[in-house]
Scaffold this active site. Structure first.
Site, short mmCIF file in Angstrom:
data_model
loop_
_atom_site.label_atom_id
_atom_site.label_comp_id
_atom_site.label_asym_id
_atom_site.label_seq_id
_atom_site.Cartn_x
_atom_site.Cartn_y
_atom_site.Cartn_z
N GLY A 41 1.07 -1.50 -0.16
CA GLY A 41 0.03 0.57 0.08
C GLY A 41 0.73 1.08 -0.05
O GLY A 41 0.40 2.45 0.53
N ASP A 85 -1.73 -7.07 -4.96
CA ASP A 85 -2.84 -6.93 -4.83
C ASP A 85 -2.65 -7.94 -3.54
O ASP A 85 -2.71 -9.45 -3.91
CB ASP A 85 -4.07 -7.31 -5.72
CG ASP A 85 -5.14 -7.42 -4.89
OD1 ASP A 85 -5.38 -8.00 -3.62
OD2 ASP A 85 -6.26 -8.07 -6.34
N ASN A 109 0.99 -2.73 5.13
CA ASN A 109 -0.07 -1.41 4.97
C ASN A 109 -1.29 -0.98 4.82
O ASN A 109 -2.28 -0.23 5.18
CB ASN A 109 0.97 -0.15 5.53
CG ASN A 109 0.45 0.83 4.95
OD1 ASN A 109 -0.73 2.14 6.09
ND2 ASN A 109 -0.08 1.74 3.80
N SER A 113 -4.25 -0.47 14.29
CA SER A 113 -4.67 1.37 14.66
C SER A 113 -5.61 0.75 16.36
O SER A 113 -5.49 -0.65 16.46
CB SER A 113 -6.67 1.05 14.32
OG SER A 113 -6.65 1.99 14.57
N TYR A 132 -14.39 -2.72 10.24
CA TYR A 132 -12.36 -1.85 10.81
C TYR A 132 -11.29 -2.19 12.06
O TYR A 132 -10.60 -3.02 12.07
CB TYR A 132 -12.30 -0.35 10.36
CG TYR A 132 -11.16 -0.01 10.88
CD1 TYR A 132 -10.44 -0.07 9.79
CD2 TYR A 132 -10.64 1.18 12.37
CE1 TYR A 132 -8.99 0.44 9.58
CE2 TYR A 132 -9.11 1.45 11.97
CZ TYR A 132 -8.49 1.50 10.59
OH TYR A 132 -7.34 2.51 11.59
N LYS A 181 -7.80 -4.53 12.63
CA LYS A 181 -7.43 -4.42 13.16
C LYS A 181 -7.08 -4.72 14.55
O LYS A 181 -6.10 -5.32 15.40
CB LYS A 181 -7.08 -2.85 13.79
CG LYS A 181 -7.43 -2.29 12.13
CD LYS A 181 -6.42 -2.54 11.39
CE LYS A 181 -6.08 -1.04 10.49
NZ LYS A 181 -4.54 -2.06 9.44
#
Length: 264
Positions: free
Chosen positions: A23, A73, A100, A153, A166, A170
């Site tokens: 990423g 990908d 990332n 995160s 999300y 994480k």
């Protein structure tokens, strides 16, 4: 004077080491790639779109750094394996795998309304891709006593309302990192996480679809009263974790968010 730390022997912290940053075509990934290159690393820019990866690779090479842009990908095992193979072919090996990449979080939803596609894409680019990155890099990381670094995160620790997919992903990455730190520690491989808050295209889109969260929750809870910069604020932390400066650290999550996260 160098803008980045120099080791005790006068060499840059990542001199002659090779890192893959997934990423890395923009945002936090780009910032990490630039910081690693400034510290002497050979950088594989693993981006889903070559047009963005090529731009970052050019930023590095035009200042004398070494970089290779590669379409990747992360939800496709063969693409991740190809990135590792490219690191070996072009730079002689791999010292750090930095994962990332993640699909767009999307609009805020309560759990009963989360689109199936959001769940699928988050799990594929977050959890499944982490598994692919770990497996593909393992042999090289063992041989070179390298590092696996995952971008996670605070949402994976304290939760986050209205973006449950999300938070799940994480938290899963954090759990896998801690498990691998125990499994791989005796082999000399270190595994750590960074939980960043930094301005990026993904954050810009999130702010557009959820301005109340951005202004009312994120900014108000950040003691430093600013959003981080990918290269200047997050990049050096990745360099630290990829370097010998953190050689006795594994299984840890460094939250780099201006002080907003306050663990219980």
């Amino acid at each position: 004077m160098s803008a980045y730390p120099i080791g005790a022997d006068g060499r840059r912290l990542l001199e002659d080491r090779t890192v893959i940053v997934t990423g890395a075509g923009g945002g936090v990934g780009r910032g990490i790639a630039l910081a690693c290159a400034s510290n002497g690393a050979n950088v594989i820019i693993a981006a889903r779109r070559l047009e963005t990866g090529d731009v970052v690779a050019h930023e590095i090479t035009k200042t004398g750094g070494r970089a290779l842009s590669l379409r990747c990908d992360v939800s496709v095992r063969a693409d991740v394996e190809a990135a590792v193979a490219a690191a070996i072919e072009h730079f002689g090996g791999l010292d750090s795998m930095i994962h990332n990449a993640l699909s767009f979080v999307g609009e805020p939803h309560e759990i009963q309304d989360v689109p199936e596609e959001t769940w699928r894409s988050m799990v594929e680019t977050g959890l499944r891709a982490t598994y692919y990155c770990a497996q593909a890099a393992f042999a090289q990381l063992q041989e070179r006593k390298g590092t696996l670094i995952l971008l996670t995160s605070a949402a994976g620790i304290e939760g986050s309302p209205y973006i449950p997919a999300y938070g799940v992903v994480k938290a899963g990455q954090r759990g896998l990192a801690k498990s691998l730190a125990r499994e791989w520690g005796p082999l000399g491989i270190r595994v750590n996480c960074i939980g960043p808050v930094a301005w990026s295209p993904a954050m810009e889109r999130s702010a557009e679809v959820n301005p109340v969260f951005f202004e009312g929750r994120l900014m108000d809870r950040t003691p430093l009263r600013r959003i981080g910069e990918p290269e200047a604020d997050i990049g050096p932390v990745a360099v630290f974790l990829a370097s010998d400066m953190s050689r006795y650290m594994t299984g840890q999550v460094l939250i780099v968010d201006g002080g907003g996260f306050t663990p219980n």
